[in-house]
Design an enzyme around this catalytic site. Structure first.
Site, mmCIF file in Angstrom:
data_model
loop_
_atom_site.group_PDB
_atom_site.id
_atom_site.type_symbol
_atom_site.label_atom_id
_atom_site.label_comp_id
_atom_site.label_asym_id
_atom_site.label_seq_id
_atom_site.Cartn_x
_atom_site.Cartn_y
_atom_site.Cartn_z
ATOM 1 N N LYS A 78 0.846 -1.198 0.000
ATOM 2 C CA LYS A 78 0.000 0.000 0.000
ATOM 3 C C LYS A 78 0.882 1.249 0.000
ATOM 4 O O LYS A 78 1.901 1.282 0.688
ATOM 5 C CB LYS A 78 -0.914 -0.037 1.233
ATOM 6 C CG LYS A 78 -1.989 1.044 1.253
ATOM 7 C CD LYS A 78 -2.896 0.898 2.489
ATOM 8 C CE LYS A 78 -4.005 1.949 2.488
ATOM 9 N NZ LYS A 78 -4.897 1.836 3.667
ATOM 10 N N SER A 158 -10.106 2.225 2.598
ATOM 11 C CA SER A 158 -9.115 2.905 1.801
ATOM 12 C C SER A 158 -8.143 1.975 1.070
ATOM 13 O O SER A 158 -7.512 2.402 0.097
ATOM 14 C CB SER A 158 -8.300 3.854 2.684
ATOM 15 O OG SER A 158 -7.488 3.131 3.583
ATOM 16 N N SER A 182 -10.666 0.037 6.793
ATOM 17 C CA SER A 182 -9.952 0.135 5.513
ATOM 18 C C SER A 182 -9.281 -1.144 5.025
ATOM 19 O O SER A 182 -8.801 -1.177 3.894
ATOM 20 C CB SER A 182 -8.887 1.231 5.587
ATOM 21 O OG SER A 182 -9.460 2.495 5.498
#
Lengths: 491, 95
Positions: A78, A158, A182
């Site tokens: 990420k 997210s 998320s």
């Protein structure tokens, strides 16, 4: 040879050990898959040279009999994780060009175990969002589509890039982070398994901070076993993060497939929302039936402060974010927009560098912390947080081992579908997951079926602090009953 | 509680974010929608409840009081948009 990207992380690990193929071959298969899937916009930076170099080193270590636990296994990271010399912007314009001179502890743990980095994954800007639509790099496209439709759907957020990349077979597994849902919400939207571990299980050092008392790193993976393998490598106590906890990291994989006989599973009545879609309710009932048939004991429980978790979160998280994001001032890194004096430069830089959702949260956070409002908002929210945590402590003290809930109130929705909606409507995506962050507990999202439209739906298992093992055991029992899910390739 | 556009401008100034008139207007509505949503916390009886300070009950570890890092001005300023001789450069603040 079959398509190497169809193997799970555990299968690829075992095949590399058996020398069925090389780490370089496996990495090349993923790099080729990534190239063909750019329409999904899952990666914001691909690192093919670094990947091949790491894979080559892995092959040498395998040949020398010095393979680590994740030797030669290609992963996506990420964009929130600091990776030395590689694009790290939390998908914000304000961090333009930022390439850290250091490595996050969690990613360093993965490389120490031999994993290979394929690139950096798209996400909502500063992890603020539930659809990946707030990214400076544009929306990620969910590899899943509704039956008979070619409309593009969101992958959740997210960690939308992480979830989409895992579901589309663009990496064996991915790192993600979870502040209010998320990891678990995008996992549920893409038919993948994702765990937010207990607060303190993974080091936060080198993660771009959003809300420090809620942020936690975790993996998104193809199945429960893969998630267990990744978490074992990611978790560690770290002198650079005093909130990381000095408790030995168990062999999570050993918990996969164990019997659930005798475990007491709580079903919280407060999670049965008014207007909840019938198929979410049916999915929850299916999960209950699966665990009961596998020998678990189902008990009704009450978590009375559940409905207050989301409003309290939207005070605590923006307050912490407004403080954490004060560092983006155009002086030390990233974007700078000139101004007539230094304050004008700060204001211009932050106006141009932050997107609308991030600005909204900074303003809310600044307001609730400002003179005269602190007690009414922030202090009250932190007291409510104590009550939310106490709800969980009470049921665990009464002998409940884990709690089963739906992961999300709906399946994935269309890109742009909620663009004109009230911000609160988007926030409601996290209604089932946010309680877990507020209480610092571990939560596992596991795919449990498909909606009538053919989209994945997930269940959430919530555990006692530092009892991720029970979640892996229960998650694997659900997985055994329903199987795993993969999207049909259209890209 | 709700905010007006003047308050939004004041808060934006505190947060060092320049906002246009249109943005201030739009943000006023959005902030009021969020503040309206969090208002339900007023129903909760929090009398005698301690505010949460740490979500996991652990004793803060102390490290040895020794230097473990530093002497890396180049690394620290490597990402600065404008720097010179390992110093951050900013617009003049003192006449």
């Amino acid at each position: 040879m079959t398509d190497l990207t169809s193997l799970t992380l555990a299968e690829a690990r075992d095949a590399l050990k058996a020398k069925s193929f090389t780490a370089v071959e496996l990495t090349d298969a993923y790099l080729a898959a990534m190239e063909k899937a750019r329409v999904l916009n899952a990666y914001v930076a691909e690192t093919p040279e670094k990947a091949r170099e790491m894979a080559k080193t892995s092959d040498e270590r395998i040949a020398a009999g010095k393979a680590g636990a994740l030797e030669g296994l290609p992963l996506g990271i990420k964009d929130l994780y600091a990776t030395k010399g590689v694009h790290t912007q939390a998908c914000s314009h304000i961090l333009d060009g930022f390439e850290p001179t250091y490595e996050s502890t969690v990613s360093a743990n993965l490389w120490a175990d031999g994993a290979v980095m394929l690139g950096k994954l798209n996400m909502d800007e500063f992890a603020m969002g539930s659809s990946n639509e707030t990214s400076h790099y544009g929306s990620v496209v969910n590899p899943w589509r509704r039956n008979g439709s070619d409309a593009n759907l969101v992958p959740g957020g997210s960690s939308g890039g992480s979830a989409a990349a895992v579901a589309a077979r663009l990496c064996l597994g991915a790192t993600a982070t979870d502040t209010g849902g998320s990891i678990r919400q995008p996992a549920a939207f893409t038919g993948t398994a994702g765990i937010k571990p207990t607060y303190g299980r993974c080091s936060r050092w080198g993660l771009v901070a959003f809300a420090s008392s809620l942020d936690q790193a975790g993996p998104i993976a193809r199945d429960v076993r893969d998630a267990a393998i990744l978490l074992k490598s990611m978790a560690s106590v770290d002198p650079k993060d005093t909130t990381s906890v000095d408790i030995p990291v168990p062999d999570y994989e050993a918990a996969v497939g164990k019997s659930v006989k005798g475990l007491r599973i709580g079903i919280p009545k407060e999670y049965r929302l008014d207007g909840m879609p019938a198929e979410i309710d049916a999915l929850w009932q299916k999960g209950i039936d699966i665990l009961r048939e596998a020998g678990a004991e189902i008990v009704d429980i009450s978590l009375p402060h559940t409905k207050y978790a989301l409003p309290a979160y939207y005070i605590v998280a923006p307050a912490e974010a407004s403080s954490n994001l004060a560092r983006y001032d155009g002086v030390r890194y990233g974007l700078r927009v000139p101004g007539s004096d230094i304050v004008d430069m700060y204001e211009n830089t932050r106006a141009a560098g932050f997107g609308a959702e991030v600005k909204r949260r900074i303003l809310i956070g600044t307001y609730v912390l400002s003179a005269g409002y602190y007690d009414a908002y922030y202090l009250r929210a932190q007291k409510v947080r104590t009550l939310i945590k106490r709800d969980f402590e009470t049921v665990y003290a009464a002998g409940v081992d884990a709690i089963l809930t739906p992961a999300t109130p709906s399946a994935a929705f269309g890109i742009g579908e909620k663009a004109d909606a009230d911000p609160v409507e988007m926030y409601l995506n996290d209604v089932f997951t946010v309680t877990v962050n507020m209480a610092g507990l571990p939560g596992l999202a596991v795919p449990a079926g498909l909606s009538a439209e053919g989209l994945p739906l997930g269940l959430q298992l919530i555990g006692r602090p530092f009892d991720e093992e029970t979640l892996f055991t229960l998650g694997s029992a659900i997985e055994k009953a329903v199987g795993t899910f993969a999207p049909k390739r259209w890209w | 509680m709700s905010v007006d556009t003047a308050t939004v401008r004041r808060v934006a100034r505190l947060a060092r974010i320049k906002v246009t008139d249109d943005e201030a207007e739009r943000m006023t509505n959005e902030l009021n929608s969020i503040l309206g949503f969090v208002e339900q916390l007023d129903e909760v009886d929090v009398a005698g409840v301690e505010p949460m300070t740490s979500v996991v009950s652990v004793k803060m570890r102390r490290r040895q009081d020794v230097v473990t890092d530093g002497e890396d001005a180049e690394g620290v300023t490597a990402n600065a948009p404008v720097s010179e001789d390992n110093f951050f450069l900013v617009p003049k603040v003192v006449e």
